[in-house]
Scaffold this motif. Sequence first.
Motif, PDB file in Angstrom:
ATOM      1  N   ILE A  60     -39.672  15.264  34.601  1.00  0.00           N
ATOM      2  CA  ILE A  60     -38.676  14.444  34.401  1.00  0.00           C
ATOM      3  C   ILE A  60     -37.383  15.508  34.055  1.00  0.00           C
ATOM      4  CG2 ILE A  60     -37.771  12.819  32.852  1.00  0.00           C
ATOM      5  CD1 ILE A  60     -41.218  13.113  32.369  1.00  0.00           C
ATOM      6  N   ILE A  61     -36.226  14.982  34.848  1.00  0.00           N
ATOM      7  CA  ILE A  61     -34.976  15.639  34.683  1.00  0.00           C
ATOM      8  C   ILE A  61     -33.874  14.562  34.040  1.00  0.00           C
ATOM      9  CG2 ILE A  61     -33.060  16.979  35.573  1.00  0.00           C
ATOM     10  CD1 ILE A  61     -35.125  18.151  37.739  1.00  0.00           C
ATOM     11  N   ASN A  62     -33.491  15.010  32.932  1.00  0.00           N
ATOM     12  CA  ASN A  62     -32.425  14.367  32.407  1.00  0.00           C
ATOM     13  C   ASN A  62     -30.848  14.618  32.986  1.00  0.00           C
ATOM     14  OD1 ASN A  62     -33.788  12.534  30.592  1.00  0.00           O
ATOM     15  ND2 ASN A  62     -33.722  13.867  28.995  1.00  0.00           N
ATOM     16  N   LEU A  63     -30.270  13.931  33.797  1.00  0.00           N
ATOM     17  CA  LEU A  63     -28.950  14.485  34.253  1.00  0.00           C
ATOM     18  C   LEU A  63     -27.969  13.503  33.776  1.00  0.00           C
ATOM     19  CD1 LEU A  63     -27.437  16.025  36.308  1.00  0.00           C
ATOM     20  CD2 LEU A  63     -28.337  14.298  38.140  1.00  0.00           C
ATOM     21  N   PHE A  64     -27.225  13.875  32.735  1.00  0.00           N
ATOM     22  CA  PHE A  64     -26.252  13.089  31.993  1.00  0.00           C
ATOM     23  C   PHE A  64     -24.657  13.790  32.205  1.00  0.00           C
ATOM     24  CE2 PHE A  64     -28.379  10.186  29.289  1.00  0.00           C
ATOM     25  CZ  PHE A  64     -29.571  10.088  29.379  1.00  0.00           C
ATOM     26  N   PHE A  65     -24.118  13.011  32.833  1.00  0.00           N
ATOM     27  CA  PHE A  65     -22.599  13.408  33.315  1.00  0.00           C
ATOM     28  C   PHE A  65     -21.642  12.770  32.138  1.00  0.00           C
ATOM     29  CE2 PHE A  65     -24.754  13.567  37.105  1.00  0.00           C
ATOM     30  CZ  PHE A  65     -24.232  14.483  37.935  1.00  0.00           C
ATOM     31  N   GLU A  66     -22.202  11.840  31.284  1.00  0.00           N
ATOM     32  CA  GLU A  66     -21.585  11.565  29.980  1.00  0.00           C
ATOM     33  C   GLU A  66     -22.296  11.755  28.948  1.00  0.00           C
ATOM     34  OE1 GLU A  66     -21.052   7.326  29.932  1.00  0.00           O
ATOM     35  OE2 GLU A  66     -19.607   7.144  31.288  1.00  0.00           O
ATOM     36  N   LEU A  77     -37.785  12.654  23.998  1.00  0.00           N
ATOM     37  CA  LEU A  77     -38.956  12.261  23.188  1.00  0.00           C
ATOM     38  C   LEU A  77     -40.086  11.805  24.125  1.00  0.00           C
ATOM     39  CD1 LEU A  77     -37.752  11.674  19.724  1.00  0.00           C
ATOM     40  CD2 LEU A  77     -39.384  13.606  20.543  1.00  0.00           C
ATOM     41  N   ALA A  78     -39.465  10.801  24.952  1.00  0.00           N
ATOM     42  CA  ALA A  78     -40.504   9.898  25.643  1.00  0.00           C
ATOM     43  C   ALA A  78     -41.310  10.575  26.478  1.00  0.00           C
ATOM     44  CB  ALA A  78     -39.922   8.737  26.043  1.00  0.00           C
ATOM     45  N   GLY A  79     -40.586  11.402  27.451  1.00  0.00           N
ATOM     46  CA  GLY A  79     -41.270  12.332  28.482  1.00  0.00           C
ATOM     47  C   GLY A  79     -42.376  13.124  27.714  1.00  0.00           C
ATOM     48  N   LYS A  80     -41.640  14.106  26.459  1.00  0.00           N
ATOM     49  CA  LYS A  80     -42.678  15.115  25.954  1.00  0.00           C
ATOM     50  C   LYS A  80     -44.007  14.333  25.290  1.00  0.00           C
ATOM     51  CE  LYS A  80     -39.468  18.463  25.417  1.00  0.00           C
ATOM     52  NZ  LYS A  80     -38.206  19.184  24.546  1.00  0.00           N
ATOM     53  N   ARG A  81     -43.756  13.042  24.808  1.00  0.00           N
ATOM     54  CA  ARG A  81     -44.727  12.547  23.989  1.00  0.00           C
ATOM     55  C   ARG A  81     -45.943  11.999  25.100  1.00  0.00           C
ATOM     56  NH1 ARG A  81     -41.884   9.318  19.166  1.00  0.00           N
ATOM     57  NH2 ARG A  81     -41.342  11.150  18.024  1.00  0.00           N
ATOM     58  N   LEU A  82     -45.607  11.815  26.340  1.00  0.00           N
ATOM     59  CA  LEU A  82     -46.528  11.281  27.353  1.00  0.00           C
ATOM     60  C   LEU A  82     -47.050  12.735  27.903  1.00  0.00           C
ATOM     61  CD1 LEU A  82     -44.822   8.046  28.611  1.00  0.00           C
ATOM     62  CD2 LEU A  82     -46.758   8.473  27.132  1.00  0.00           C
ATOM     63  N   GLY A  83     -46.637  13.785  27.536  1.00  0.00           N
ATOM     64  CA  GLY A  83     -47.299  15.048  28.079  1.00  0.00           C
ATOM     65  C   GLY A  83     -46.646  15.727  29.523  1.00  0.00           C
ATOM     66  N   GLY A  84     -45.192  15.036  29.772  1.00  0.00           N
ATOM     67  CA  GLY A  84     -44.595  15.477  31.003  1.00  0.00           C
ATOM     68  C   GLY A  84     -43.777  16.769  30.457  1.00  0.00           C
ATOM     69  N   ASP A  85     -43.219  17.566  31.614  1.00  0.00           N
ATOM     70  CA  ASP A  85     -42.395  18.582  31.335  1.00  0.00           C
ATOM     71  C   ASP A  85     -40.916  17.863  31.421  1.00  0.00           C
ATOM     72  OD1 ASP A  85     -43.991  20.616  31.047  1.00  0.00           O
ATOM     73  OD2 ASP A  85     -44.472  20.328  33.281  1.00  0.00           O
ATOM     74  N   VAL A  86     -40.238  18.039  30.312  1.00  0.00           N
ATOM     75  CA  VAL A  86     -38.629  17.404  30.367  1.00  0.00           C
ATOM     76  C   VAL A  86     -37.672  18.635  30.482  1.00  0.00           C
ATOM     77  CG1 VAL A  86     -37.312  15.977  29.225  1.00  0.00           C
ATOM     78  CG2 VAL A  86     -39.471  15.676  29.109  1.00  0.00           C
ATOM     79  N   LEU A  87     -36.687  18.356  31.698  1.00  0.00           N
ATOM     80  CA  LEU A  87     -35.573  19.475  31.583  1.00  0.00           C
ATOM     81  C   LEU A  87     -34.236  18.525  31.255  1.00  0.00           C
ATOM     82  CD1 LEU A  87     -35.285  22.326  32.874  1.00  0.00           C
ATOM     83  CD2 LEU A  87     -33.807  21.060  34.505  1.00  0.00           C
ATOM     84  N   ASN A  88     -33.475  19.175  30.427  1.00  0.00           N
ATOM     85  CA  ASN A  88     -32.347  18.467  30.222  1.00  0.00           C
ATOM     86  C   ASN A  88     -30.919  19.100  30.953  1.00  0.00           C
ATOM     87  OD1 ASN A  88     -32.801  16.391  28.347  1.00  0.00           O
ATOM     88  ND2 ASN A  88     -33.354  18.135  26.867  1.00  0.00           N
ATOM     89  N   MET A  89     -30.564  18.931  31.798  1.00  0.00           N
ATOM     90  CA  MET A  89     -29.540  19.281  32.550  1.00  0.00           C
ATOM     91  C   MET A  89     -28.118  19.035  31.954  1.00  0.00           C
ATOM     92  SD  MET A  89     -29.217  20.771  35.741  1.00  0.00           S
ATOM     93  CE  MET A  89     -27.934  19.860  36.466  1.00  0.00           C
ATOM     94  N   SER A  90     -27.618  19.996  31.406  1.00  0.00           N
ATOM     95  CA  SER A  90     -26.377  19.974  30.874  1.00  0.00           C
ATOM     96  C   SER A  90     -25.103  20.188  31.711  1.00  0.00           C
ATOM     97  CB  SER A  90     -26.184  20.967  29.691  1.00  0.00           C
ATOM     98  OG  SER A  90     -24.755  21.054  29.350  1.00  0.00           O
ATOM     99  N   VAL A  91     -24.341  18.937  32.079  1.00  0.00           N
ATOM    100  CA  VAL A  91     -23.244  19.038  33.093  1.00  0.00           C
ATOM    101  C   VAL A  91     -22.317  19.867  32.678  1.00  0.00           C
ATOM    102  CG1 VAL A  91     -21.585  17.651  33.920  1.00  0.00           C
ATOM    103  CG2 VAL A  91     -23.752  16.661  33.799  1.00  0.00           C
ATOM    104  N   VAL A 307     -39.725   2.173  24.584  1.00  0.00           N
ATOM    105  CA  VAL A 307     -39.473   1.271  25.862  1.00  0.00           C
ATOM    106  C   VAL A 307     -39.268   2.556  27.079  1.00  0.00           C
ATOM    107  CG1 VAL A 307     -37.352   0.660  26.840  1.00  0.00           C
ATOM    108  CG2 VAL A 307     -38.334  -0.607  25.066  1.00  0.00           C
ATOM    109  N   ARG A 308     -38.635   3.525  26.694  1.00  0.00           N
ATOM    110  CA  ARG A 308     -38.384   4.659  27.440  1.00  0.00           C
ATOM    111  C   ARG A 308     -39.998   5.426  27.956  1.00  0.00           C
ATOM    112  NH1 ARG A 308     -33.083   4.803  24.469  1.00  0.00           N
ATOM    113  NH2 ARG A 308     -32.013   3.639  26.056  1.00  0.00           N
ATOM    114  N   MET A 309     -40.914   5.272  27.078  1.00  0.00           N
ATOM    115  CA  MET A 309     -42.281   5.853  27.420  1.00  0.00           C
ATOM    116  C   MET A 309     -42.775   4.881  28.382  1.00  0.00           C
ATOM    117  SD  MET A 309     -43.353   6.886  23.793  1.00  0.00           S
ATOM    118  CE  MET A 309     -44.905   7.644  23.823  1.00  0.00           C
ATOM    119  N   ALA A 310     -42.702   3.442  28.150  1.00  0.00           N
ATOM    120  CA  ALA A 310     -43.202   2.477  29.210  1.00  0.00           C
ATOM    121  C   ALA A 310     -42.675   2.715  30.345  1.00  0.00           C
ATOM    122  CB  ALA A 310     -42.846   1.148  28.321  1.00  0.00           C
TER     123      ALA A 310
END
Length: 327
Positions: A60-66, A77-91, A307-310
Amino acid sequence: MCRFMSDKALDNIRFPHSHLLGTEGLTPDVISLLLDRSESYVEQNRQADKKKSVLHGRTIINLFFEDSTRTRTSFELAGKRLGGDVLNMSVATSSVKKGETLIDTAMTLNAMHPDVLVVRHNDSGAVKLLSEKVNCAVINAGDGRHEHPTQALLDALTIRRRKGHLDGLLVAICGDIAHSRVARSNIHLLNTMGARVRLIAPKTLIPSAIDRLGVEVFHDMNEGLKDCDIVMMLRLQTERMHGGFFPSVREYFHFFGLDYEKLANAKPDALIMHPGPMNRGVEIASEVADDIGRSAIREQVEMGVAVRMACLELLTANLPTSGGAKP
Ligand code: NCD
């Protein structure tokens, strides 16, 4: 109240969309599916062991321009709690700063085979455009003043848990409606679920075509709050304002800030909500925001993770199980 769907029941039910771009057009069944599924994660998130492996192997990639505090951290947290790999892209440290376009950035990330892109962008419509260019599932984490679907879903979950239902409730959304994607997503969702929506704001902060959305509009807080079950306050989004939309913060608080005097017009058990970030003393008095008996503001943050986990679970369930996202 705890009525949610078991893992087994979920096998037979699919989220009928490839992306979550807005609440507009979601059916009551789909909204209920997302809320029911979220309920199970509320319980799980209160346990010592919060981990599941539903997203094992998924990226899962979080791509936040704001800027974002709640939305970005809760998706992480949602992605990690469900066992996924989460990457935060810092713009701030990405090639976006070097002039790379939104689509080039998206295509670059797409080539790395993410399964979900969670995107926030300051332009309305940007997230939909991006979703048409990539092969993975896309979640809109807020596009300009257009939509913010996971916020409306977490608001609905908070309300449903406190009031037991959404239909028939009278919900007041107050403040800067003109610049608020939270307001738009809530209006669509609440109308679909049979609630009645009132908007309360100065004339300058109500968009012109809003009555087409099936809401009642008030410019007086005391009148608009009468008999409401839910009072949802919004931040003045000064970063999106060009020009004077209100005379002064002091005057704004006097007429539109939620204090106990104005709140007395709502039902005695009316729930106070705010998506955050809050500007205390501008749209809401501190003592009202912190009223543990009536304010659900902290609970909204808790519901956000569930909600984000769902959403992540239901969207990835639609992806192919081999080969990642479509080539
Ligand atoms: C909202 C947003 O970003 O649209 N915040 C949030 O996601 N919790 C509202 C706001 O910024 O005022």
